[in-house]
Write an enzyme that holds these catalytic residues in place. Structure first.
Site, PDB file in Angstrom:
ATOM      1  N   HIS A 153     -14.854 -26.581  91.029  1.00  0.00           N
ATOM      2  CA  HIS A 153     -15.509 -25.931  89.887  1.00  0.00           C
ATOM      3  C   HIS A 153     -16.679 -26.761  89.382  1.00  0.00           C
ATOM      4  O   HIS A 153     -16.782 -27.949  89.687  1.00  0.00           O
ATOM      5  CB  HIS A 153     -14.507 -25.687  88.744  1.00  0.00           C
ATOM      6  N   LYS A 157     -15.964 -27.773  83.423  1.00  0.00           N
ATOM      7  CA  LYS A 157     -14.634 -27.152  83.264  1.00  0.00           C
ATOM      8  C   LYS A 157     -13.667 -28.186  82.702  1.00  0.00           C
ATOM      9  O   LYS A 157     -13.559 -29.293  83.240  1.00  0.00           O
ATOM     10  CB  LYS A 157     -14.135 -26.615  84.613  1.00  0.00           C
TER      11      LYS A 157
HETATM   12  P1  NAP Z   1     -17.901 -22.307  77.409  1.00  0.00           P
HETATM   13  O1  NAP Z   1     -19.303 -22.167  77.928  1.00  0.00           O
HETATM   14  O2  NAP Z   1     -17.474 -23.615  76.800  1.00  0.00           O
HETATM   15  O3  NAP Z   1     -17.701 -21.114  76.365  1.00  0.00           O
HETATM   16  C1  NAP Z   1     -16.645 -21.018  75.469  1.00  0.00           C
HETATM   17  C2  NAP Z   1     -17.223 -20.516  74.164  1.00  0.00           C
HETATM   18  O4  NAP Z   1     -16.158 -20.192  73.271  1.00  0.00           O
HETATM   19  C3  NAP Z   1     -18.109 -21.566  73.464  1.00  0.00           C
HETATM   20  O5  NAP Z   1     -19.314 -20.978  73.041  1.00  0.00           O
HETATM   21  C4  NAP Z   1     -17.217 -21.990  72.303  1.00  0.00           C
HETATM   22  O6  NAP Z   1     -17.945 -22.465  71.197  1.00  0.00           O
HETATM   23  C5  NAP Z   1     -16.536 -20.669  71.996  1.00  0.00           C
HETATM   24  N1  NAP Z   1     -15.380 -20.786  71.110  1.00  0.00           N
HETATM   25  C6  NAP Z   1     -14.643 -21.876  70.784  1.00  0.00           C
HETATM   26  N2  NAP Z   1     -13.664 -21.560  69.916  1.00  0.00           N
HETATM   27  C7  NAP Z   1     -13.778 -20.238  69.676  1.00  0.00           C
HETATM   28  C8  NAP Z   1     -13.063 -19.315  68.867  1.00  0.00           C
HETATM   29  N3  NAP Z   1     -12.017 -19.699  68.123  1.00  0.00           N
HETATM   30  N4  NAP Z   1     -13.435 -18.004  68.865  1.00  0.00           N
HETATM   31  C9  NAP Z   1     -14.485 -17.609  69.605  1.00  0.00           C
HETATM   32  N5  NAP Z   1     -15.224 -18.434  70.383  1.00  0.00           N
HETATM   33  C10 NAP Z   1     -14.865 -19.736  70.440  1.00  0.00           C
HETATM   34  O7  NAP Z   1     -16.842 -22.007  78.569  1.00  0.00           O
HETATM   35  P2  NAP Z   1     -16.988 -20.978  79.795  1.00  0.00           P
HETATM   36  O8  NAP Z   1     -17.534 -21.674  80.979  1.00  0.00           O
HETATM   37  O9  NAP Z   1     -17.639 -19.719  79.300  1.00  0.00           O
HETATM   38  O10 NAP Z   1     -15.448 -20.698  80.114  1.00  0.00           O
HETATM   39  C11 NAP Z   1     -14.589 -20.134  79.131  1.00  0.00           C
HETATM   40  C12 NAP Z   1     -13.208 -19.931  79.721  1.00  0.00           C
HETATM   41  O11 NAP Z   1     -13.287 -18.938  80.755  1.00  0.00           O
HETATM   42  C13 NAP Z   1     -12.610 -21.182  80.412  1.00  0.00           C
HETATM   43  O12 NAP Z   1     -11.228 -21.243  80.105  1.00  0.00           O
HETATM   44  C14 NAP Z   1     -12.801 -20.894  81.898  1.00  0.00           C
HETATM   45  O13 NAP Z   1     -11.831 -21.557  82.692  1.00  0.00           O
HETATM   46  C15 NAP Z   1     -12.589 -19.403  81.895  1.00  0.00           C
HETATM   47  N6  NAP Z   1     -13.112 -18.674  83.058  1.00  0.00           N
HETATM   48  C16 NAP Z   1     -12.333 -17.667  83.536  1.00  0.00           C
HETATM   49  C17 NAP Z   1     -12.785 -16.880  84.571  1.00  0.00           C
HETATM   50  C18 NAP Z   1     -11.927 -15.733  85.044  1.00  0.00           C
HETATM   51  O14 NAP Z   1     -12.328 -15.010  85.983  1.00  0.00           O
HETATM   52  N7  NAP Z   1     -10.770 -15.520  84.410  1.00  0.00           N
HETATM   53  C19 NAP Z   1     -14.041 -17.124  85.154  1.00  0.00           C
HETATM   54  C20 NAP Z   1     -14.819 -18.159  84.645  1.00  0.00           C
HETATM   55  C21 NAP Z   1     -14.353 -18.936  83.582  1.00  0.00           C
HETATM   56  P3  NAP Z   1     -18.138 -24.089  71.081  1.00  0.00           P
HETATM   57  O15 NAP Z   1     -18.920 -24.496  72.285  1.00  0.00           O
HETATM   58  O16 NAP Z   1     -18.901 -24.200  69.790  1.00  0.00           O
HETATM   59  O17 NAP Z   1     -16.758 -24.684  71.045  1.00  0.00           O
END
Ligand code: NAP
Length: 265
Positions: A153, A157
């Protein structure tokens, strides 16, 4: 003739990498209407400015502060945040599509108990190629005695190993109980053999700049090995699965884990 009503959707983590991509995908889908965005890191900002999506929505800091209650909320945030967000959905009777990874069995049990008036669909991976990879690994499992999974990844992550790797190994372990024990007696450096998953199948997690989400399942038996590999080069790979889940979560009662229930494999 009246047009069918669109399904109203909100996004938790709207300013994040996945959340912003989801906002754009929902806004561009003719069956869905993006009505809400939540992200405490971008509270009060316009969704247009933060994500580039053509929308007048102002990002809320909490779901409790939303003016409208969407029919479906999609969550791509962090584990603790996702636990709270999904609890809000269950309490409010809002359907939830969960993409955040890292949930434990106790979380799934709680979701089973709490999603009684609305439904919850959680998938560790929304890419169709990854769904097929897991299915192929499950089919191959009874024909091999040794297997290891390497997941790769991007370097931001925060959880390891990936939810996809854990789910893959759980399914391989359920498909066969005939696995050879690890022969290692000495680890010169701790962790050299990766983490021990279900049925002793080893999982190795690589974090690397330039990558998105990739996984290789290696299986071995006498004189041959099989490699099953999936690569997501871009977050757009997850969007068809996320949109499919948003459109179908209302018709899948209670908790559904994995996208398999929505695709006929
Ligand atoms: P990211 O860029 O860190 O985005 C997460 C966002 O959520 C950030 O903007 C964060 O804000 C915000 N956040 C934090 N607390 C929150 C709350 N209480 N309510 C609403 N928003 C909040 O991470 P990402 O790369 O998008 O990944 C997010 C998740 O998706 C991870 O767990 C990843 O493993 C997963 N994922 C899953 C798949 C799938 O197919 N299932 C695919 C890709 C990724 P701050 O930065 O201010 O904390």
């Amino acid at each position: 003739m009246a047009l069918p009503e669109k399904i109203t959707v909100g996004v938790f983590g709207a300013a994040g990498r996945m959340g912003a991509t989801v906002c754009a995908a929902v806004a561009g889908d003719q069956d869905l209407e993006l009505v809400a965005a939540v992200d405490p890191g971008a509270v009060g900002e316009s969704l247009r400015k933060v994500t580039g999506v053509d929308s007048d929505i102002e990002i809320a800091g909490k779901a409790e502060h939303l003016d409208v209650k969407p029919q479906v909320m999609i969550d791509f945030t962090h584990l603790e945040a996702a636990r709270a967000n999904l609890a809000w959905c269950a309490e409010q009777g809002v359907h939830a599509v969960g993409g955040t990874t890292g949930f434990l069995d106790a979380d799934f049990q709680r979701f089973r108990e709490t999603f009684t008036t609305s439904n919850c669909l959680i998938a560790p991976n929304f890419a169709i190629g990854a769904i097929l990879m897991m299915r192929f690994a499950e089919l191959a499992a009874p024909w091999f005695e040794t297997a290891e999974v390497i997941e790769f990844h991007h370097d931001a992550k925060v959880d390891a190993p990936s939810g996809t790797a854990i789910r893959t190994v759980e399914r391989m372990a359920a498909a066969s109980s005939d696995w050879t024990a690890d022969p290692t007696t000495t680890n010169t450096i701790d962790g050299a053999r990766g983490a021990e998953g279900p049925a002793g199948i080893r999982i190795h997690a690589v974090r690397m700049h330039g990558m998105v989400a990739h996984q290789e399942v290696l299986l071995g038996t006498t004189g041959q090995t099989l490699s099953i590999r999936h690569d997501s080069y871009d977050r757009s790979s997850f969007m068809p699965g996320v949109l499919l889940a948003a459109k179908n979560v209302a018709s899948h009662a209670g908790l559904t884990i994995g996208l398999d229930a929505l695709v006929d494999l």
